[in-house]
Design a protein around this motif. Structure first.
Motif, PDB file in Angstrom:
ATOM      1  N   ASN A  17      37.772  49.234  64.229  1.00  0.00           N
ATOM      2  CA  ASN A  17      39.231  48.730  63.809  1.00  0.00           C
ATOM      3  C   ASN A  17      39.747  47.617  64.688  1.00  0.00           C
ATOM      4  O   ASN A  17      40.331  46.843  64.066  1.00  0.00           O
ATOM      5  CB  ASN A  17      39.889  49.841  63.464  1.00  0.00           C
ATOM      6  CG  ASN A  17      39.762  50.496  62.014  1.00  0.00           C
ATOM      7  OD1 ASN A  17      38.773  49.972  61.243  1.00  0.00           O
ATOM      8  ND2 ASN A  17      40.357  51.643  61.913  1.00  0.00           N
ATOM      9  N   GLU A  18      39.604  47.770  65.928  1.00  0.00           N
ATOM     10  CA  GLU A  18      40.092  46.840  66.945  1.00  0.00           C
ATOM     11  C   GLU A  18      39.614  45.477  66.412  1.00  0.00           C
ATOM     12  O   GLU A  18      40.359  44.331  66.278  1.00  0.00           O
ATOM     13  CB  GLU A  18      40.053  47.269  68.340  1.00  0.00           C
ATOM     14  CG  GLU A  18      40.508  46.078  69.107  1.00  0.00           C
ATOM     15  CD  GLU A  18      40.403  46.475  70.834  1.00  0.00           C
ATOM     16  OE1 GLU A  18      40.786  45.705  71.491  1.00  0.00           O
ATOM     17  OE2 GLU A  18      39.719  47.494  71.029  1.00  0.00           O
ATOM     18  N   LEU A  19      38.306  45.421  66.226  1.00  0.00           N
ATOM     19  CA  LEU A  19      37.627  44.047  65.874  1.00  0.00           C
ATOM     20  C   LEU A  19      38.020  43.487  64.413  1.00  0.00           C
ATOM     21  O   LEU A  19      38.386  42.328  64.498  1.00  0.00           O
ATOM     22  CB  LEU A  19      36.103  44.374  66.007  1.00  0.00           C
ATOM     23  CG  LEU A  19      35.387  42.952  65.440  1.00  0.00           C
ATOM     24  CD1 LEU A  19      35.478  41.899  66.438  1.00  0.00           C
ATOM     25  CD2 LEU A  19      33.825  43.491  65.264  1.00  0.00           C
ATOM     26  N   ILE A  20      38.021  44.398  63.628  1.00  0.00           N
ATOM     27  CA  ILE A  20      38.481  44.229  62.277  1.00  0.00           C
ATOM     28  C   ILE A  20      39.775  43.607  62.292  1.00  0.00           C
ATOM     29  O   ILE A  20      39.925  42.484  61.581  1.00  0.00           O
ATOM     30  CB  ILE A  20      38.426  45.456  61.459  1.00  0.00           C
ATOM     31  CG1 ILE A  20      36.957  45.708  61.067  1.00  0.00           C
ATOM     32  CG2 ILE A  20      38.927  44.931  60.193  1.00  0.00           C
ATOM     33  CD1 ILE A  20      36.696  47.081  60.579  1.00  0.00           C
ATOM     34  N   GLU A  23      39.960  40.167  64.229  1.00  0.00           N
ATOM     35  CA  GLU A  23      39.153  38.988  63.967  1.00  0.00           C
ATOM     36  C   GLU A  23      39.179  38.775  62.610  1.00  0.00           C
ATOM     37  O   GLU A  23      38.177  38.983  62.125  1.00  0.00           O
ATOM     38  CB  GLU A  23      37.907  39.217  64.620  1.00  0.00           C
ATOM     39  CG  GLU A  23      37.781  38.885  66.306  1.00  0.00           C
ATOM     40  CD  GLU A  23      36.472  38.963  66.982  1.00  0.00           C
ATOM     41  OE1 GLU A  23      35.783  38.849  66.317  1.00  0.00           O
ATOM     42  OE2 GLU A  23      36.600  39.135  68.174  1.00  0.00           O
ATOM     43  N   GLY A  24      40.212  38.698  61.893  1.00  0.00           N
ATOM     44  CA  GLY A  24      39.885  38.384  60.298  1.00  0.00           C
ATOM     45  C   GLY A  24      40.982  39.030  59.630  1.00  0.00           C
ATOM     46  O   GLY A  24      41.450  38.658  58.346  1.00  0.00           O
ATOM     47  N   SER A  25      41.551  40.212  60.067  1.00  0.00           N
ATOM     48  CA  SER A  25      42.406  41.235  59.086  1.00  0.00           C
ATOM     49  C   SER A  25      43.743  41.331  59.844  1.00  0.00           C
ATOM     50  O   SER A  25      44.307  42.286  59.462  1.00  0.00           O
ATOM     51  CB  SER A  25      41.579  42.612  58.920  1.00  0.00           C
ATOM     52  OG  SER A  25      40.482  42.249  57.918  1.00  0.00           O
ATOM     53  N   CYS A  26      44.053  40.552  60.803  1.00  0.00           N
ATOM     54  CA  CYS A  26      45.542  40.816  61.296  1.00  0.00           C
ATOM     55  C   CYS A  26      46.367  40.662  60.499  1.00  0.00           C
ATOM     56  O   CYS A  26      47.515  41.352  60.500  1.00  0.00           O
ATOM     57  CB  CYS A  26      45.540  39.991  62.416  1.00  0.00           C
ATOM     58  SG  CYS A  26      45.139  37.931  62.205  1.00  0.00           S
ATOM     59  N   TRP A  51      47.968  36.938  63.637  1.00  0.00           N
ATOM     60  CA  TRP A  51      49.388  37.335  62.906  1.00  0.00           C
ATOM     61  C   TRP A  51      49.761  38.508  63.754  1.00  0.00           C
ATOM     62  O   TRP A  51      48.828  39.386  64.177  1.00  0.00           O
ATOM     63  CB  TRP A  51      48.990  37.758  61.594  1.00  0.00           C
ATOM     64  CG  TRP A  51      48.785  37.096  60.692  1.00  0.00           C
ATOM     65  CD1 TRP A  51      47.552  36.264  60.342  1.00  0.00           C
ATOM     66  CD2 TRP A  51      49.630  35.910  59.661  1.00  0.00           C
ATOM     67  NE1 TRP A  51      47.649  35.313  59.311  1.00  0.00           N
ATOM     68  CE2 TRP A  51      49.133  34.891  59.151  1.00  0.00           C
ATOM     69  CE3 TRP A  51      51.262  35.933  59.752  1.00  0.00           C
ATOM     70  CZ2 TRP A  51      49.727  34.051  58.238  1.00  0.00           C
ATOM     71  CZ3 TRP A  51      51.817  35.253  58.638  1.00  0.00           C
ATOM     72  CH2 TRP A  51      51.161  34.249  58.110  1.00  0.00           C
ATOM     73  N   LEU A  52      51.205  38.656  63.893  1.00  0.00           N
ATOM     74  CA  LEU A  52      51.826  39.771  64.669  1.00  0.00           C
ATOM     75  C   LEU A  52      52.823  40.329  63.491  1.00  0.00           C
ATOM     76  O   LEU A  52      52.845  39.710  62.549  1.00  0.00           O
ATOM     77  CB  LEU A  52      52.610  39.550  65.820  1.00  0.00           C
ATOM     78  CG  LEU A  52      51.853  39.085  67.071  1.00  0.00           C
ATOM     79  CD1 LEU A  52      52.627  38.729  67.964  1.00  0.00           C
ATOM     80  CD2 LEU A  52      50.856  39.958  67.379  1.00  0.00           C
ATOM     81  N   THR A  53      53.163  41.713  63.485  1.00  0.00           N
ATOM     82  CA  THR A  53      54.252  42.153  62.857  1.00  0.00           C
ATOM     83  C   THR A  53      55.334  42.365  63.735  1.00  0.00           C
ATOM     84  O   THR A  53      55.297  43.102  64.686  1.00  0.00           O
ATOM     85  CB  THR A  53      53.668  43.487  62.095  1.00  0.00           C
ATOM     86  OG1 THR A  53      52.372  43.073  61.397  1.00  0.00           O
ATOM     87  CG2 THR A  53      54.633  43.968  61.240  1.00  0.00           C
ATOM     88  N   GLU A  54      56.616  41.895  62.973  1.00  0.00           N
ATOM     89  CA  GLU A  54      57.944  42.114  63.835  1.00  0.00           C
ATOM     90  C   GLU A  54      58.627  43.252  63.052  1.00  0.00           C
ATOM     91  O   GLU A  54      58.867  43.164  61.783  1.00  0.00           O
ATOM     92  CB  GLU A  54      58.661  41.105  63.872  1.00  0.00           C
ATOM     93  CG  GLU A  54      60.242  41.200  64.527  1.00  0.00           C
ATOM     94  CD  GLU A  54      61.039  41.588  63.669  1.00  0.00           C
ATOM     95  OE1 GLU A  54      61.983  42.361  64.050  1.00  0.00           O
ATOM     96  OE2 GLU A  54      61.040  41.387  62.674  1.00  0.00           O
ATOM     97  N   ILE A  55      58.849  44.431  63.813  1.00  0.00           N
ATOM     98  CA  ILE A  55      59.740  45.623  63.042  1.00  0.00           C
ATOM     99  C   ILE A  55      60.865  45.958  64.169  1.00  0.00           C
ATOM    100  O   ILE A  55      60.794  46.092  65.174  1.00  0.00           O
ATOM    101  CB  ILE A  55      58.857  46.896  62.889  1.00  0.00           C
ATOM    102  CG1 ILE A  55      57.582  46.508  61.891  1.00  0.00           C
ATOM    103  CG2 ILE A  55      59.473  47.944  62.376  1.00  0.00           C
ATOM    104  CD1 ILE A  55      56.471  47.509  61.966  1.00  0.00           C
ATOM    105  N   ASP A  61      50.516  44.399  67.031  1.00  0.00           N
ATOM    106  CA  ASP A  61      49.326  44.178  66.392  1.00  0.00           C
ATOM    107  C   ASP A  61      48.362  45.449  66.696  1.00  0.00           C
ATOM    108  O   ASP A  61      48.880  46.475  66.894  1.00  0.00           O
ATOM    109  CB  ASP A  61      48.465  42.860  66.942  1.00  0.00           C
ATOM    110  CG  ASP A  61      47.821  43.037  68.400  1.00  0.00           C
ATOM    111  OD1 ASP A  61      48.054  44.267  68.995  1.00  0.00           O
ATOM    112  OD2 ASP A  61      47.506  42.037  68.931  1.00  0.00           O
ATOM    113  N   ILE A  62      47.092  45.375  66.324  1.00  0.00           N
ATOM    114  CA  ILE A  62      46.378  46.720  66.379  1.00  0.00           C
ATOM    115  C   ILE A  62      46.506  47.439  67.661  1.00  0.00           C
ATOM    116  O   ILE A  62      46.440  48.708  67.923  1.00  0.00           O
ATOM    117  CB  ILE A  62      44.845  46.691  65.863  1.00  0.00           C
ATOM    118  CG1 ILE A  62      44.307  47.932  65.610  1.00  0.00           C
ATOM    119  CG2 ILE A  62      44.320  45.644  66.535  1.00  0.00           C
ATOM    120  CD1 ILE A  62      45.028  48.884  64.364  1.00  0.00           C
ATOM    121  N   ASN A  63      46.615  46.626  68.901  1.00  0.00           N
ATOM    122  CA  ASN A  63      46.546  47.243  70.019  1.00  0.00           C
ATOM    123  C   ASN A  63      48.043  47.698  70.807  1.00  0.00           C
ATOM    124  O   ASN A  63      48.008  48.057  71.713  1.00  0.00           O
ATOM    125  CB  ASN A  63      45.945  46.009  71.027  1.00  0.00           C
ATOM    126  CG  ASN A  63      44.432  45.884  71.014  1.00  0.00           C
ATOM    127  OD1 ASN A  63      43.608  46.935  70.893  1.00  0.00           O
ATOM    128  ND2 ASN A  63      44.023  44.651  70.683  1.00  0.00           N
TER     129      ASN A  63
END
Length: 106
Positions: A17-20, A23-26, A51-55, A61-63
């Motif tokens: 999931n970290e890779l996914i 690298e392509g599904s951010c 891409w990042l998500t702001e909340i 991101d995933i990390n």
């Protein structure tokens, strides 16, 4: 819901999931977070191609949480253009498809 706990569980739910999601599904991660946190906003860096998500004023991101200094340094920008957002699903990971589907619903 605790965003960091959610991201940790999602990241470790599958060993790739970290890779996914880096690298392509951010952008898809942003879409997932947007369904849970309606106030989520997408941010993109042309430098990183990520891409990042702001909340609520914090970036993820995933990390986990990304520092504001890093967001500024890598020139992340809030994206609101509907055409850009509609085309953000890029098929770069094995078996990933675009936002277009032959199915009516999931």
């Amino acid at each position: 819901m605790d965003i960091l706990n959610f991201l940790r569980e999602l990241k470790h739910a599958y060993h790739k999931n970290e890779l996914i999601f880096t690298e392509g599904s951010c952008f898809r991660l942003y879409s997932i977070l947007k369904t849970i946190f309606h106030q989520a906003s997408p941010y993109y860096s042309q430098i990183e191609g990520h891409w990042l998500t702001e909340i609520d004023g914090k970036f993820y991101d995933i990390n986990g949480e990304v520092s504001e200094d890093y967001v500024e340094h890598k020139k992340y920008e809030k994206i609101t253009n509907k055409i850009t957002l509609a085309s953000a699903y890029i098929p770069t990971y094995k078996r990933q498809t675009s936002s277009y589907s032959k199915y009516k619903s999931i």
